[in-house]
Write an enzyme that holds these catalytic residues in place. Structure first.
Site, PDB file in Angstrom:
ATOM      1  N   LYS A 110       0.831  -1.206   0.000  1.00  0.00           N
ATOM      2  CA  LYS A 110       0.000   0.000   0.000  1.00  0.00           C
ATOM      3  C   LYS A 110       0.866   1.256   0.000  1.00  0.00           C
ATOM      4  O   LYS A 110       0.543   2.232  -0.674  1.00  0.00           O
ATOM      5  CB  LYS A 110      -0.959  -0.018   1.186  1.00  0.00           C
ATOM      6  CG  LYS A 110      -2.118  -0.996   0.965  1.00  0.00           C
ATOM      7  CD  LYS A 110      -2.968  -1.162   2.204  1.00  0.00           C
ATOM      8  CE  LYS A 110      -4.024  -2.245   1.977  1.00  0.00           C
ATOM      9  NZ  LYS A 110      -4.663  -2.656   3.239  1.00  0.00           N
ATOM     10  N   LYS A 189      -6.943  -9.235 -16.117  1.00  0.00           N
ATOM     11  CA  LYS A 189      -7.790  -9.542 -14.965  1.00  0.00           C
ATOM     12  C   LYS A 189      -8.848  -8.444 -14.815  1.00  0.00           C
ATOM     13  O   LYS A 189      -8.529  -7.258 -14.896  1.00  0.00           O
ATOM     14  CB  LYS A 189      -6.917  -9.587 -13.705  1.00  0.00           C
ATOM     15  CG  LYS A 189      -7.730  -9.793 -12.444  1.00  0.00           C
ATOM     16  CD  LYS A 189      -6.920  -9.585 -11.179  1.00  0.00           C
ATOM     17  CE  LYS A 189      -7.924  -9.557 -10.036  1.00  0.00           C
ATOM     18  NZ  LYS A 189      -7.457  -9.398  -8.740  1.00  0.00           N
ATOM     19  N   LYS A 192     -11.405  -3.020 -11.083  1.00  0.00           N
ATOM     20  CA  LYS A 192     -11.767  -1.604 -11.144  1.00  0.00           C
ATOM     21  C   LYS A 192     -10.602  -0.753 -11.607  1.00  0.00           C
ATOM     22  O   LYS A 192     -10.772   0.185 -12.366  1.00  0.00           O
ATOM     23  CB  LYS A 192     -12.179  -1.105  -9.751  1.00  0.00           C
ATOM     24  CG  LYS A 192     -13.593  -1.359  -9.397  1.00  0.00           C
ATOM     25  CD  LYS A 192     -13.972  -0.629  -8.123  1.00  0.00           C
ATOM     26  CE  LYS A 192     -13.100  -1.022  -6.954  1.00  0.00           C
ATOM     27  NZ  LYS A 192     -13.158  -2.458  -6.609  1.00  0.00           N
TER      28      LYS A 192
HETATM   29  P1  ADP Z   1     -10.800  -4.801  -7.808  1.00  0.00           P
HETATM   30  O1  ADP Z   1      -9.593  -5.492  -8.402  1.00  0.00           O
HETATM   31  O2  ADP Z   1     -11.843  -4.553  -8.820  1.00  0.00           O
HETATM   32  O3  ADP Z   1     -10.435  -3.575  -7.003  1.00  0.00           O
HETATM   33  P2  ADP Z   1     -11.072  -6.034  -5.264  1.00  0.00           P
HETATM   34  O4  ADP Z   1      -9.592  -6.056  -5.094  1.00  0.00           O
HETATM   35  O5  ADP Z   1     -11.860  -5.057  -4.447  1.00  0.00           O
HETATM   36  O6  ADP Z   1     -11.433  -5.849  -6.801  1.00  0.00           O
HETATM   37  O7  ADP Z   1     -11.598  -7.512  -5.018  1.00  0.00           O
HETATM   38  C1  ADP Z   1     -12.580  -7.879  -4.108  1.00  0.00           C
HETATM   39  C2  ADP Z   1     -12.706  -9.391  -4.142  1.00  0.00           C
HETATM   40  O8  ADP Z   1     -13.083  -9.860  -5.443  1.00  0.00           O
HETATM   41  C3  ADP Z   1     -11.421 -10.126  -3.789  1.00  0.00           C
HETATM   42  O9  ADP Z   1     -11.768 -11.220  -2.967  1.00  0.00           O
HETATM   43  C4  ADP Z   1     -10.882 -10.617  -5.107  1.00  0.00           C
HETATM   44  O10 ADP Z   1     -10.199 -11.834  -4.942  1.00  0.00           O
HETATM   45  C5  ADP Z   1     -12.146 -10.809  -5.944  1.00  0.00           C
HETATM   46  N1  ADP Z   1     -11.846 -10.484  -7.346  1.00  0.00           N
HETATM   47  C6  ADP Z   1     -11.685  -9.250  -7.871  1.00  0.00           C
HETATM   48  N2  ADP Z   1     -11.449  -9.292  -9.202  1.00  0.00           N
HETATM   49  C7  ADP Z   1     -11.440 -10.605  -9.539  1.00  0.00           C
HETATM   50  C8  ADP Z   1     -11.223 -11.313 -10.784  1.00  0.00           C
HETATM   51  N3  ADP Z   1     -11.015 -10.671 -11.926  1.00  0.00           N
HETATM   52  N4  ADP Z   1     -11.290 -12.661 -10.757  1.00  0.00           N
HETATM   53  C9  ADP Z   1     -11.537 -13.326  -9.597  1.00  0.00           C
HETATM   54  N5  ADP Z   1     -11.723 -12.712  -8.396  1.00  0.00           N
HETATM   55  C10 ADP Z   1     -11.687 -11.369  -8.356  1.00  0.00           C
END
Ligand code: ADP
Ligand code: TRP
Length: 320
Positions: A110, A189, A192
């Protein structure tokens, strides 16, 4: 067996969140007594905008309820509605070696992303340990990125139990290692931070537009389309019956069908899959009081579960 997990409220949920996290979390309901909370205290370490925090918490609550969280089976609450967790954080802090926190990868990651190095960000794992120990969780299912935090939790529980009295249950981790990565519309992947998401509950027209914008190669209509690495196939697989998937793949292999047609076919399956969740979401959105009631009721149950643990910890250190 008590199963507990926390989720960071991070805005509108997308298909990656659904298949990577939400769907798995909802399966725990079948396995034991589940506690699930929205980690808003933790979110404060990175979200500085009060309006965004409120919106994200509400969005997470709506999404979980719309996707099948059953408040009769799951104690569902806001972390901050149980302030006891902060008192326990302090008690645990007294047995937390500074070096243990300094070694945490997520803290270092972070900082590398430019997030301000505050005390709260540093102490993040101690609050997470308090979350888990306060409710005497036996099992904590989390993604691999949280493994080290679970180790900190077990370490602090053991240290406290040894320094004072055996107050805490040392929880077992349940790491999900092989969660498939859901690709976004550009093939990376879905995340967001890459702007390549398909939101579950966003604007329908925008959803359609984004499905039609999924990255494909330039194979001409009449030629067979490659299957390996195809985003269309990866997404179609998630939302269709095996028979439908077989036909979809066969039509790509045959050639003669353009990507536009294939995307429309994917869109219709995605919409079919999401329809019941979206319907429930709209219903709940119209009843904002109901969502608050569910979270408040969850918080009452959680507080009742927390009280004896905190009391025992206070006694153990000599505060009572
Ligand atoms: P982002 O990458 O959109 O910010 P987060 O990090 O907030 O998403 O992820 C929240 C949850 O969703 C986590 O448990 C993460 O493992 C799961 N997750 C997010 N994106 C994916 C993806 N593309 N494939 C599988 N799991 C995902
Ligand atoms: N830190 C976790 C995450 O970012 C969220 C979380 C907070 C959590 N407290 C928890 C997870 C307790 C499991 C148990 O995903």
């Amino acid at each position: 067996m008590r199963i507990l997990s926390g989720i960071q409220p991070s805005g509108f949920l997308h298909l990656g969140n659904f298949f990577g996290m939400l769907q798995r979390a909802l399966r725990w309901q079948q396995k034991g007594e589940t506690f699930l909370f929205i980690a808003d205290f933790h979110a404060l370490t990175t979200v500085g905008d009060p309006e965004a925090l409120r919106r994200n918490v509400r969005e997470a609550a709506l999404a979980f309820l719309a996707c099948g969280l059953d408040p009769k089976r799951t104690v569902f609450f806001r972390q901050s509605a149980v302030p006891e967790v902060l008192e326990l954080t302090w008690l645990l802090s007294t047995v937390t070696p500074f070096g243990l926190l300094e070694r945490c990868h997520s803290y270092k990651d972070k900082l590398a992303k430019g997030i301000a190095p505050t005390h709260a960000l540093f102490a993040y794992p101690v609050l997470m340990a308090a979350d888990i120990l306060l409710y005497r969780a036996d099992v904590v299912p989390v993604g691999i990125d949280q493994k080290q935090h679970l180790e900190v939790t077990r370490d602090l529980a053991a240290k406290f139990n040894q320094a004072f009295e055996p107050v805490f249950v040392v929880p077992r981790e349940d790491i999900e290692e092989n969660v498939a990565t859901i690709p976004g519309i550009d093939g990376q992947k879905m995340s967001k931070s890459y702007g390549n998401t398909l939101e579950l509950f966003g604007d329908r027209e925008e959803f359609r537009r984004r499905v039609m914008a999924i990255r494909t190669d330039s194979t001409p209509i009449e030629e067979p389309k490659p299957i390996a690495g195809s985003v269309l196939v990866a997404l179609y697989r998630l939302v269709s019956e095996p028979q439908e998937l077989e036909e979809f793949i066969a039509s790509m292999r045959r050639g003669g069908v353009g990507y536009g047609t294939l995307k429309k076919e994917l869109l219709s399956k995605l919409e079919r899959f999401l329809a019941p969740f979206r319907e429930r979401y709209e219903e709940l959105r119209g009843k904002s009081g109901l969502v608050d009631e569910i979270l408040d009721e969850g918080a009452r149950t959680a507080r009742a579960a927390a009280a004896p643990t905190l009391d025992a910890a206070r006694r153990a250190v000599g505060l009572v």
